[in-house]
Design a protein around this motif. Structure first.
Motif, PDB file in Angstrom:
ATOM      1  N   GLN A 248      15.477 -47.606 -56.547  1.00 32.86           N
ATOM      2  CA  GLN A 248      14.195 -48.154 -55.915  1.00 32.86           C
ATOM      3  C   GLN A 248      13.295 -47.000 -55.369  1.00 32.86           C
ATOM      4  O   GLN A 248      13.629 -46.178 -54.791  1.00 32.86           O
ATOM      5  N   GLU A 249      12.108 -46.952 -55.737  1.00 37.97           N
ATOM      6  CA  GLU A 249      11.286 -45.921 -55.218  1.00 37.97           C
ATOM      7  C   GLU A 249      11.472 -45.724 -53.884  1.00 37.97           C
ATOM      8  O   GLU A 249      11.570 -44.489 -53.516  1.00 37.97           O
ATOM      9  N   GLU A 250      11.270 -46.536 -53.007  1.00 41.70           N
ATOM     10  CA  GLU A 250      11.761 -46.510 -51.605  1.00 41.70           C
ATOM     11  C   GLU A 250      11.623 -47.877 -51.209  1.00 41.70           C
ATOM     12  O   GLU A 250      10.931 -48.790 -51.372  1.00 41.70           O
ATOM     13  N   THR A 251      12.809 -47.877 -50.309  1.00 42.77           N
ATOM     14  CA  THR A 251      13.003 -49.456 -49.835  1.00 42.77           C
ATOM     15  C   THR A 251      12.388 -49.363 -48.265  1.00 42.77           C
ATOM     16  O   THR A 251      12.439 -48.140 -47.618  1.00 42.77           O
ATOM     17  N   ARG A 252      12.029 -50.481 -47.672  1.00 34.30           N
ATOM     18  CA  ARG A 252      11.350 -50.472 -46.438  1.00 34.30           C
ATOM     19  C   ARG A 252      12.694 -49.889 -45.559  1.00 34.30           C
ATOM     20  O   ARG A 252      12.233 -49.269 -44.535  1.00 34.30           O
ATOM     21  N   ILE A 253      13.674 -50.470 -45.742  1.00 32.45           N
ATOM     22  CA  ILE A 253      14.903 -50.083 -44.540  1.00 32.45           C
ATOM     23  C   ILE A 253      15.158 -48.501 -44.454  1.00 32.45           C
ATOM     24  O   ILE A 253      15.591 -47.946 -43.617  1.00 32.45           O
ATOM     25  N   GLU A 254      15.077 -47.884 -45.753  1.00 29.72           N
ATOM     26  CA  GLU A 254      15.312 -46.299 -45.795  1.00 29.72           C
ATOM     27  C   GLU A 254      14.246 -45.716 -44.989  1.00 29.72           C
ATOM     28  O   GLU A 254      14.797 -44.592 -44.328  1.00 29.72           O
ATOM     29  N   SER A 255      12.907 -45.927 -45.320  1.00 30.33           N
ATOM     30  CA  SER A 255      12.007 -45.260 -44.411  1.00 30.33           C
ATOM     31  C   SER A 255      12.078 -45.612 -43.048  1.00 30.33           C
ATOM     32  O   SER A 255      11.836 -44.732 -42.332  1.00 30.33           O
ATOM     33  N   GLU A 256      12.555 -46.705 -42.504  1.00 34.19           N
ATOM     34  CA  GLU A 256      12.799 -46.959 -41.159  1.00 34.19           C
ATOM     35  C   GLU A 256      13.707 -46.048 -40.747  1.00 34.19           C
ATOM     36  O   GLU A 256      13.691 -45.534 -39.518  1.00 34.19           O
ATOM     37  N   ALA A 257      14.839 -46.169 -41.388  1.00 33.98           N
ATOM     38  CA  ALA A 257      16.059 -45.152 -41.068  1.00 33.98           C
ATOM     39  C   ALA A 257      15.734 -43.785 -40.685  1.00 33.98           C
ATOM     40  O   ALA A 257      16.022 -42.977 -39.807  1.00 33.98           O
ATOM     41  N   GLU A 258      14.762 -43.247 -41.726  1.00 33.85           N
ATOM     42  CA  GLU A 258      14.389 -41.768 -41.631  1.00 33.85           C
ATOM     43  C   GLU A 258      13.318 -41.668 -40.314  1.00 33.85           C
ATOM     44  O   GLU A 258      13.557 -40.906 -39.707  1.00 33.85           O
ATOM     45  N   TYR A 259      12.588 -42.503 -39.979  1.00 30.23           N
ATOM     46  CA  TYR A 259      11.678 -42.365 -39.018  1.00 30.23           C
ATOM     47  C   TYR A 259      12.252 -42.687 -37.607  1.00 30.23           C
ATOM     48  O   TYR A 259      12.025 -41.912 -36.604  1.00 30.23           O
ATOM     49  N   ILE A 260      13.392 -43.522 -37.466  1.00 28.79           N
ATOM     50  CA  ILE A 260      14.154 -43.668 -36.335  1.00 28.79           C
ATOM     51  C   ILE A 260      14.982 -42.399 -36.225  1.00 28.79           C
ATOM     52  O   ILE A 260      15.212 -41.989 -34.637  1.00 28.79           O
ATOM     53  N   ASP A 261      15.552 -41.783 -37.110  1.00 25.15           N
ATOM     54  CA  ASP A 261      16.287 -40.411 -36.870  1.00 25.15           C
ATOM     55  C   ASP A 261      15.190 -39.459 -36.566  1.00 25.15           C
ATOM     56  O   ASP A 261      15.947 -38.693 -35.630  1.00 25.15           O
ATOM     57  N   GLU A 262      14.199 -39.225 -37.018  1.00 32.10           N
ATOM     58  CA  GLU A 262      13.223 -38.353 -36.676  1.00 32.10           C
ATOM     59  C   GLU A 262      12.851 -38.510 -35.349  1.00 32.10           C
ATOM     60  O   GLU A 262      12.656 -37.529 -34.287  1.00 32.10           O
ATOM     61  N   LEU A 263      12.787 -39.749 -34.704  1.00 33.64           N
ATOM     62  CA  LEU A 263      12.150 -40.053 -33.275  1.00 33.64           C
ATOM     63  C   LEU A 263      13.264 -39.638 -32.488  1.00 33.64           C
ATOM     64  O   LEU A 263      12.970 -39.103 -31.121  1.00 33.64           O
ATOM     65  N   THR A 264      14.607 -40.026 -32.626  1.00 32.07           N
ATOM     66  CA  THR A 264      15.540 -39.679 -31.867  1.00 32.07           C
ATOM     67  C   THR A 264      15.713 -38.256 -31.803  1.00 32.07           C
ATOM     68  O   THR A 264      16.114 -37.660 -30.836  1.00 32.07           O
ATOM     69  N   ARG A 265      15.655 -37.514 -32.801  1.00 32.72           N
ATOM     70  CA  ARG A 265      15.771 -35.997 -32.888  1.00 32.72           C
ATOM     71  C   ARG A 265      14.834 -35.458 -31.762  1.00 32.72           C
ATOM     72  O   ARG A 265      15.031 -34.681 -31.011  1.00 32.72           O
ATOM     73  N   ARG A 266      13.665 -36.045 -32.204  1.00 35.80           N
ATOM     74  CA  ARG A 266      12.417 -35.301 -31.164  1.00 35.80           C
ATOM     75  C   ARG A 266      12.653 -35.741 -29.704  1.00 35.80           C
ATOM     76  O   ARG A 266      12.549 -34.981 -28.744  1.00 35.80           O
ATOM     77  N   MET A 267      12.996 -36.891 -29.483  1.00 34.52           N
ATOM     78  CA  MET A 267      13.324 -37.179 -28.101  1.00 34.52           C
ATOM     79  C   MET A 267      14.597 -36.292 -27.471  1.00 34.52           C
ATOM     80  O   MET A 267      14.421 -36.039 -26.378  1.00 34.52           O
ATOM     81  N   ALA A 268      15.487 -35.832 -28.176  1.00 34.93           N
ATOM     82  CA  ALA A 268      16.519 -35.407 -27.732  1.00 34.93           C
ATOM     83  C   ALA A 268      15.993 -33.833 -27.486  1.00 34.93           C
ATOM     84  O   ALA A 268      16.456 -33.189 -26.327  1.00 34.93           O
ATOM     85  N   GLU A 269      15.050 -33.245 -28.139  1.00 35.13           N
ATOM     86  CA  GLU A 269      14.575 -31.976 -27.984  1.00 35.13           C
ATOM     87  C   GLU A 269      13.417 -31.878 -27.063  1.00 35.13           C
ATOM     88  O   GLU A 269      12.975 -31.050 -26.595  1.00 35.13           O
TER      89      GLU A 269
END
Length: 355
Positions: A248-269
């Protein structure tokens, strides 16, 4: 989702006629509809008189067209229906005006929605329309002694089966083949276009060989992926690695997983991130939001009379878009949405750090 017609009506409202084609589409609609909207469609109803007594029809219901002023919206995933309740404001039988009615909306039911659509609600309808062409995907995760099967939907992943058995060594080899046989039976029943077979070690390769030999039509649908775990954790690994995006070109839940991972990484830093309504509102006013992350059920709640925030969620969304930011509405059904809920239901990836 089919969008069959759009037209402007009085008062700056728009009437959109849609046909949901799946449970995913019904899930989308629950976040498009809100109290005060007008929804119309075909239904059945026991005739009610002005004296509030039911006419004696022996339990039979009469087919009719009704339009209701929406009061409640409930998504029943396991019943595959959306329940929309409210007062009848137009009807093919005038004697039913003013009574309360619930439309039970299922896949393939045509529905007319009249309202002032907010930008994220329009985007959700368009997303549902585009997703119609996406193939259906299942994820099977396998290791010695167990297998799990999940289906992938826009509202999240759903566990369809958990299978346990003995390991495949020595005298227990037959138990292993029985595990593969049961897995094959589950996968055959699923009406999907692609299957991702994942897990640690070589068990998944052996499962694939079994399917090749015994269920070649199922094996043709399979893509294999290495993961460190099975079950829910294994599914998350599959999604995070973008394996579903290969089919699938991109599913909703994949993009959400990417965004939340990026958010938690930035918060940790201690970097470019904000969370909670107050922080996010400040970031929106400064024009600092690159991407706004907001939870669907929190968005719906804050738009209604039971909202808890002292600020307007619609103002945050509007300001973000006016100042060039993007908005992603998360599903509360999927783990990234649950993580966002723990952060207050709203967060943002920022262009620069706020002091």
């Amino acid at each position: 989702m089919q969008i069959k017609d759009r037209e402007q009506v009085e008062g700056g409202r728009e009437r959109v006629t849609v046909v949901p084609e799946s449970v995913d589409d019904l899930w989308h609609l629950q976040y498009v509809l809100e109290p005060g909207d007008r929804v119309a469609g075909d239904t059945t109803r026991r005739i009610q008189r002005n004296d509030d007594q039911m006419r004696d029809t022996g339990g039979e219901r009469e087919h009719m067209w009704v339009a209701i002023a929406v009061e409640t919206v409930e998504f029943h995933k396991f019943a595959n229906r959306l329940r929309v309740g409210g007062e009848i404001v137009a009807c093919s039988r005038e004697d039913q005006l003013g009574f309360h009615h619930t439309l039970n909306v299922e896949a393939r039911d045509e529905l007319s929605i009249e309202k002032r659509f907010k930008p994220d609600q329009k985007a959700r309808l368009e997303e549902a329309e585009e997703a119609t062409e996406n193939p259906d995907v299942a994820i099977a995760t396998v290791e010695e002694g167990q297998a799990h099967v999940h289906s992938v939907a826009q509202y999240g992943t759903e566990e369809r089966a958990t299978i346990t058995g003995t390991t495949g060594k020595g005298e227990y080899a037959r138990g292993r083949s029985e595990l593969f046989e049961e897995l094959a039976t589950v996968l055959k029943r699923l009406e999907v276009d692609a299957i991702i077979l994942a897990g640690p070690g070589f068990t998944k390769q052996d499962a694939y060989k079994y399917l090749e030999e015994n269920e070649p039509e199922v094996a043709e649908l399979i893509t294999m992926v290495d993961t460190a775990a099975v079950g829910d954790r294994g599914v998350h690994e599959v999604l995070k690695r973008g394996a579903v995006a290969d089919v699938q070109e991109e599913t909703r839940i994949e993009s959400e997983a990417e965004y939340i991972d990026e958010l938690t990484r930035r918060m940790a830093e201690g970097a470019k991130a904000a969370y909670g309504p107050e922080q996010v509102q400040q970031a929106a006013e400064f024009g600092a939001i690159e991407r706004l992350l907001v939870l669907d059920d929190r968005l719906q709640k804050e738009r209604g009379p039971d909202g808890e925030w002292a600020i307007s969620v619609d103002d945050i969304v509007r300001t973000t878009e006016q100042k060039g930011g993007d908005v992603t509405v998360f599903s509360s059904e999927f783990p990234p949405g649950q993580q966002l809920s723990n952060l207050g239901g709203i967060a943002a990836l920022l262009r620069y750090r706020l002091e």
